[in-house]
Scaffold this active site. Structure first.
Site, mmCIF file in Angstrom:
data_model
loop_
_atom_site.group_PDB
_atom_site.id
_atom_site.type_symbol
_atom_site.label_atom_id
_atom_site.label_comp_id
_atom_site.label_asym_id
_atom_site.label_seq_id
_atom_site.Cartn_x
_atom_site.Cartn_y
_atom_site.Cartn_z
ATOM 1 C CG ASP A 487 -33.112 22.078 15.316
ATOM 2 O OD1 ASP A 487 -33.743 22.988 15.868
ATOM 3 O OD2 ASP A 487 -33.296 20.876 15.556
HETATM 4 C C1 GLC Z 1 -34.584 17.539 13.073
HETATM 5 C C2 GLC Z 1 -35.182 17.992 14.375
HETATM 6 C C3 GLC Z 1 -36.269 18.996 14.174
HETATM 7 C C4 GLC Z 1 -35.828 20.055 13.248
HETATM 8 C C5 GLC Z 1 -35.313 19.500 11.937
HETATM 9 C C6 GLC Z 1 -34.771 20.542 11.012
HETATM 10 O O1 GLC Z 1 -35.462 16.660 12.441
HETATM 11 O O2 GLC Z 1 -35.702 16.924 15.111
HETATM 12 O O3 GLC Z 1 -36.654 19.540 15.395
HETATM 13 O O4 GLC Z 1 -36.902 20.903 13.051
HETATM 14 O O5 GLC Z 1 -34.291 18.588 12.201
HETATM 15 O O6 GLC Z 1 -33.582 21.086 11.471
HETATM 16 C C1 GLC Z 2 -28.394 18.763 13.699
HETATM 17 C C2 GLC Z 2 -29.248 18.216 12.561
HETATM 18 C C3 GLC Z 2 -30.672 18.627 12.696
HETATM 19 C C4 GLC Z 2 -31.151 18.348 14.081
HETATM 20 C C5 GLC Z 2 -30.244 19.004 15.121
HETATM 21 C C6 GLC Z 2 -30.697 18.772 16.549
HETATM 22 O O1 GLC Z 2 -28.301 20.110 13.598
HETATM 23 O O2 GLC Z 2 -28.764 18.630 11.299
HETATM 24 O O3 GLC Z 2 -31.452 17.951 11.738
HETATM 25 O O4 GLC Z 2 -32.458 18.827 14.230
HETATM 26 O O5 GLC Z 2 -28.951 18.503 14.954
HETATM 27 O O6 GLC Z 2 -30.184 17.633 17.105
#
Ligand code: GLC
Ligand code: GLC
Length: 832
Positions: A487
């Site tokens: 993300d």
């Molecule tokens: C969080 C989110 C997931 C994402 C991950 C890596 O665990 O829930 O959707 O893939 O972060 O950014």
């Molecule tokens: C932030 C976190 C990631 C998560 C995203 C969505 O970017 O680092 O892990 O998936 O938020 O909420």
């Protein structure tokens, strides 16, 4: 090195983790409830309850990130002379003579002893009931008569957990309660649009109560010293606005050796619109009375608890292994499967790190969670797949999240994460392989929940694949969109404004060259599954047409579709080999301008884990030696004592072109943290490559039971479940865990160990046996219920890491590695 103190231990026989010191390095929590009514409970009984949705139907109030930590919960105050104490130590923190918290499968038992009195509370949510039971047993272990004053305590949340924390100008005037006998009803906003209320009951006459927080606690007192408890006298307050609570007051006399049970019940009720009131302003309590009557004696509660335990016995008997290694067996047989149920239920919504208001059910998250859960309750997995697919758009894109209460896509977050669609294939294929239920593909599923827009689920899978194909970049690799699984790799975001969210800021998509190697690998893996599925469908169509009701599927040419997709997969493989290989590992991405990310040519973050995981799982370039090199590079650059980091070296500065990933300090979260979720991807890559020793050593590093033995203080978070992130080698404190419980790690650890390490893999026609083990592995037996069959599978590794030599099924040799499915009990012997 810091002395590693221990706070508890596993009790495998009872499937419990036993905490023996209340001052754990962080609250260690458990989850109660399995379908609609849920609670979070810490080892000191902190936490909260909600109905279905932690944002929109919060029943009790909780204060995140407060001082002291873990503030708010279901508290019992016991006043014995001048001493006031709680069975779970908090909030009074009176030193106890004995303390123990046992977190079990959907229940928690907290026991405290003080001055000859034992208070033991069993917390659980009975199956199919909208209520949390708190069975308190008080025992006089002294030689004298005890006269105790007992005060219960719950604080109501005004339903919407977000506005409850911010809209005080309104909230302080809306609170309303009713009191009837031993039941306190919370009915804020019931007079207008809400058709639901909550109640807190105890199955004994009470000698008083309080429902106004200020009266009970005192304006300048704390949960640790509520004035009513200190005075030993309830004030029978009736809340009007401000902050409504529920507290019962009970006088208890116990003879030496005597024991008494009290059943407290926190319940939730919904009424029909025309049956809301029994008199003007008086809520209709019929359903509450009925619910209370079902759980108002020790016998009824014990019965409900026995049913809950049987439910878990059945669930955990579906896959059971005996390897002789306790640390492996307890994770496989108990805690990993348990965590999978929890992540299935909550996605990433409510934990002690997820506030329950920010995130609903993630499209990619929930699909991945399915592989950890589908063998447990396939019917719920089926419904989940339909719910998820219903938030897709006609072009194959989808909402990134939806709210569990409404099942509608979340507009605030929107869509455009280009890995999302592929996960629908991943989840659906896992479901069909487990159940053999191809009819799910025939279900009519809408787009964006719009009635009238329905097409078959299969069509949803097809457009998911097409979404990747229709969004390729200059190297014929998938465009990343807002971000892929990571993300925080926000290549089209370009934000200098700290008030903008990296997740939702308007992206520049015109002219972008930002491509993802992670999606490329994911596309090849799920594409192969899709092709195999199409072939299977053609076979079924020609054989037993009745599996498809809809004419669309009957007329569809699956053979042509399989060929079409195979071409797209082949092209993707070529593109990766040509534009995605850096010499020693796979590139991670191309940025907006077409520059390489995750290359030896970069100053920082030369190598990333995600593309190594997915491209090795896809076995891209295996023959050319790419897979082996990539796996070796993971060991060389990513691995450390606590697992594999996400990227190396860490970013040391914010990079405008990369977004959030470079916003984190070194070694945390997506910037070179050990993001446990993606370690299993590399482990599966290792398994496919037959490197059992390496697979096992990576796996054991993040296996909670191994961590538990070594590092309870350093690791900080619960030692019985995986956490999302462990601080990486570049961090200030490598090995420190964060964001426990709600992580895709649970499902991936399960998928990895059950299917790739132990090698018991559900397939359309049976179970494929293909273990990948460390050389040291000894004989083991897996008990596997599968559809209407039950297999007892014994594997004799004979020192081999990979490669099944011979299989017998009920004494008869089997050709190949798939045990053909047939109902009934079977014995399987496997020689490697
Ligand atoms: C969080 C989110 C997931 C994402 C991950 C890596 O665990 O829930 O959707 O893939 O972060 O950014
Ligand atoms: C932030 C976190 C990631 C998560 C995203 C969505 O970017 O680092 O892990 O998936 O938020 O909420």
């Amino acid at each position: 090195m810091e002395q590693q103190k221990r706070y508890g231990h596993f009790d495998d026989q009872h499937r419990e983790y036993v905490i023996t010191d209340p001052q754990t390095p962080w609250p260690w929590i458990n989850y109660l409830g399995n379908e609609d009514f849920f609670s979070l409970i810490s080892n000191t009984a902190g936490g909260y309850s909600f109905y279905k949705d932690a944002k929109f139907r919060r029943i009790t109030r909780y204060r995140y990130n407060n001082v002291p930590m873990d503030n708010g919960g279901r508290y019992f105050y016991i006043k014995d002379g001048d001493t006031v104490w709680n069975p779970g130590w908090k909030p009074c923190k009176t030193p106890l003579d004995f303390y123990e918290c046992r977190h079990g499968m959907s229940y928690t038992r907290v026991t405290g002893r003080k001055n000859g009195v034992e208070a033991s509370v069993l917390f659980f949510v009975p199956l199919k009931k909208w209520a949390e039971v708190q069975k308190l047993t008080l025992t006089n272990q002294s030689n004298e008569v005890k006269n105790l004053k007992l005060f219960s305590f719950e604080e109501w949340c005004l339903w919407n957990a977000a506005t409850d924390m911010e809209n005080f100008q309104r909230n302080f005037s809306t609170g309303e309660v009713e009191i009837e006998g031993s039941t306190i009803y919370h009915k804020t906003e019931y007079r207008e649009r809400r058709n639901h209320y909550a109640f807190y009951h105890v199955n004994t006459p009470i000698q008083g109560f309080d429902t106004d927080r200020e009266t009970f606690v005192g304006l300048y007192n704390e949960f640790a010293d509520p004035q009513v408890v200190i005075e030993g006298k309830p004030r029978n307050s009736h809340a009007h606005g401000w902050s409504p609570i529920a507290s019962h007051y009970i006088e208890v006399t116990l003879q030496p050796g005597e024991s008494k049970d009290f059943v407290f019940l926190l319940g939730y009720i919904e009424n029909e619109q025309d049956k809301k009131f029994s008199a003007p302003q008086v809520i209709n309590k019929d359903k509450a009375h009925a619910l209370i009557a079902e759980l108002d004696t020790t016998e009824k509660v014990d019965q409900a608890f026995a049913e809950l335990c049987q439910y878990w016995d059945a669930l955990l008997n579906i896959y059971n292994v005996r390897t002789g290694n306790d640390k492996l067996d307890r994770m496989v047989n108990i805690w990993n499967q348990y965590q999978c149920m929890v992540t299935f239920n909550f996605s990433r919504s409510a934990s002690f790190f997820e506030s329950g208001i920010g995130r609903g059910m993630g499209f990619r998250d929930s699909n991945q969670d399915l592989v950890g859960f589908v063998h447990q309750i396939p019917s719920r997995a089926r419904q989940r797949i339909i719910d998820i697919a219903s938030t897709q758009f006609p072009d194959g894109g989808c909402y990134h999240q939806y709210q569990p209460l409404t099942k509608r896509g979340n507009n605030d977050i929107g869509g455009g994460f280009n890995d999302d669609p592929c996960w629908l294939i991943f989840g659906t294929v896992a479901y069909i392989k487990e159940t053999g239920d191809f009819s799910i593909l025939d279900e009519m599923v809408p787009f964006d929940n719009q009635p009238g827009s329905e097409v078959t689920l299969f069509e949803h899978l097809k457009i998911s694949m097409d979404h990747v194909i229709n969004n390729l970049g200059p190297h014929m690799l998938p465009l990343i969109g807002r971000a892929d699984w990571n993300d925080c790799l926000n290549l089209n975001c370009f934000s200098w404004d700290p008030n903008e969210s990296f997740q939702t800021t308007e992206n520049v998509s015109e002219g972008t060259k930002a491509e993802s190697l992670m999606i490329a690998g994911l596309f090849v893996v799920t594409g192969k599954d899709y092709v195999a599925l199409c072939k299977k469908m053609e076979e079924l169509k020609n054989g037993r047409i009745e599996v498809f009701n809809s004419s669309t599927l009957q007329l569809f040419n699956f053979t042509l579709e399989a060929e079409r997709m195979q071409k797209a997969i082949d092209a993707m493989i070529e593109a990766v080999k040509k534009h995605g290989w850096d010499g020693e590992w796979y590139l991670r991405a191309y940025d907006f301008y077409g520059n390489k990310i995750g290359s030896n040519e970069c100053d920082e973050a030369k190598i990333f884990i995600e593309s190594q995981g997915w491209c090795t799982m896809a076995e891209i370039g295996a023959q050319e030696g790419m897979v082996a090199k990539s796996l070796d590079s993971c060991k060389k650059y990513l691995e450390c004592e606590h697992g594999m980091v996400l990227n190396n070296p860490a970013f040391t500065k914010y990079i405008y072109e990369y977004g959030e990933i470079s916003s984190y300090p070194e070694g945390y979260k997506e910037n070179a943290g050990i993001f446990c979720h993606n370690n299993p991807w590399v482990i599966i890559g290792e398994c496919l490559a037959g490197r059992g020793n390496d697979a096992w050593s990576h796996y054991a590093k993040i296996l909670p039971s191994y961590v538990e033995e070594k590092y309870q203080t350093l690791h900080k978070v619960e030692p019985y479940v995986n956490c999302q992130m462990v601080a990486g080698k570049d961090a200030f404190k490598p090995g420190e865990g964060k964001n426990s419980w709600l992580t895709g790690t649970a499902a991936w650890m399960w998928y990895t160990v059950s299917e790739f390490i132990l090698g018991i893999k559900p397939d359309y026609d049976g179970i494929r046996i293909d273990p990948c083990l460390p050389q040291t592995a000894t004989d083991y037996t897996v008990q596997r219920k599968f559809r209407d069959a039950e297999y007892e599978i014994t594997i004799h590794p004979n020192g081999a890491q990979k490669g099944v030599k011979a299989i017998t099924l009920d004494g008869q040799p089997v050709d190949g590695t798939v045990i053909p499915y047939s109902a009934g009990k079977h014995v399987v012997e496997v020689t490697m």
